[in-house]
Design a protein around this motif. Structure first.
Motif, short mmCIF file in Angstrom:
data_model
loop_
_atom_site.label_atom_id
_atom_site.label_comp_id
_atom_site.label_asym_id
_atom_site.label_seq_id
_atom_site.Cartn_x
_atom_site.Cartn_y
_atom_site.Cartn_z
N HIS A 1 0.92 -1.04 0.05
CA HIS A 1 0.11 0.19 -0.15
C HIS A 1 0.93 1.38 0.09
N ASN A 2 2.03 1.47 0.76
CA ASN A 2 2.82 2.42 0.87
C ASN A 2 3.39 2.65 -0.52
N SER A 3 3.75 1.41 -1.33
CA SER A 3 4.51 1.75 -2.58
C SER A 3 3.15 2.40 -3.43
N THR A 4 2.13 1.85 -3.44
CA THR A 4 1.01 2.05 -4.35
C THR A 4 0.81 3.52 -3.90
N ASN A 5 0.80 4.02 -2.89
CA ASN A 5 0.56 5.42 -2.51
C ASN A 5 1.46 6.36 -3.03
N ASN A 6 2.91 5.77 -2.71
CA ASN A 6 3.82 6.73 -3.60
C ASN A 6 3.80 7.15 -5.03
N VAL A 7 3.24 6.10 -5.87
CA VAL A 7 2.93 5.94 -7.22
C VAL A 7 1.60 7.31 -7.41
N LEU A 8 0.63 7.10 -6.39
CA LEU A 8 -0.51 8.03 -6.40
C LEU A 8 0.14 9.44 -6.04
N VAL A 9 0.87 9.54 -5.41
CA VAL A 9 1.43 11.03 -4.82
C VAL A 9 2.09 11.53 -6.19
N ASP A 10 2.87 10.71 -7.04
CA ASP A 10 3.71 11.03 -8.10
C ASP A 10 2.66 11.61 -9.29
N GLU A 11 1.54 10.69 -9.20
CA GLU A 11 0.38 11.04 -10.13
C GLU A 11 -0.18 12.32 -9.96
N ILE A 12 -0.56 12.65 -8.64
CA ILE A 12 -1.18 13.74 -8.31
C ILE A 12 -0.56 14.96 -8.50
N GLU A 13 0.84 14.74 -8.16
CA GLU A 13 1.69 15.73 -8.59
C GLU A 13 1.94 16.38 -10.05
N GLU A 14 1.87 15.15 -10.76
CA GLU A 14 2.09 15.35 -12.16
C GLU A 14 0.61 16.19 -12.77
N ARG A 15 -0.45 15.38 -12.34
CA ARG A 15 -1.63 16.07 -12.64
C ARG A 15 -2.11 17.52 -12.37
N TRP A 16 -1.55 17.84 -11.02
CA TRP A 16 -1.66 19.10 -10.28
C TRP A 16 -0.68 20.26 -11.34
N SER A 17 0.39 19.73 -11.73
CA SER A 17 1.28 20.56 -12.45
C SER A 17 0.59 20.82 -13.78
N GLU A 18 -0.02 19.76 -14.47
CA GLU A 18 -0.78 20.00 -15.76
C GLU A 18 -1.96 20.77 -15.45
#
Length: 107
Positions: free
Chosen positions: A78-95
């Motif tokens: 779950h920690n690993s998945t959440n780390n991926v999701l944090v990266d995805e949120i940051e990427e989408r937020w930047s967009e």
């Protein structure tokens, strides 16, 4: 607005993952508590190593240790998945910021 909804959806998935991690950590704590009790019981039966009760406590301790190993693995997953999701949120937020900046410049 679709981009905002996508960010929110990813954030919601992250929240669900965090909740699962919290639940698993609570489960691990309960296992530790139970193991402490079992160890105390085993210690009290040191002079009766071949007793049925000692064997039962040892089986219970073994089973709980296996459960703890599985729980830790799930937490890590779950920690690993959440780390991926944090990266995805940051990427989408930047967009979103890029889109908003572009729209602002057009006004």
């Amino acid at each position: 607005l679709d981009k905002c909804a996508q960010v929110q959806a990813v954030h919601d998935r992250k929240t669900v993952g965090k909740r699962a991690i919290d639940d698993l950590n609570a489960h691990a704590t309960a296992i530790y508590t139970s193991q402490e009790r079992l160890r105390a019981n085993i210690k009290s039966l040191e002079k009766m190593p071949g007793s049925d009760l000692m064997a039962r406590y040892m089986r219970d301790l073994d089973r709980e240790e296996d459960d703890l190993i599985q729980t830790r693995a799930k937490i890590e997953e779950h920690n690993s998945t959440n780390n991926v999701l944090v990266d995805e949120i940051e990427e989408r937020w930047s967009e979103l910021v890029r889109i908003a900046t572009s729209l602002k410049e057009k006004i």
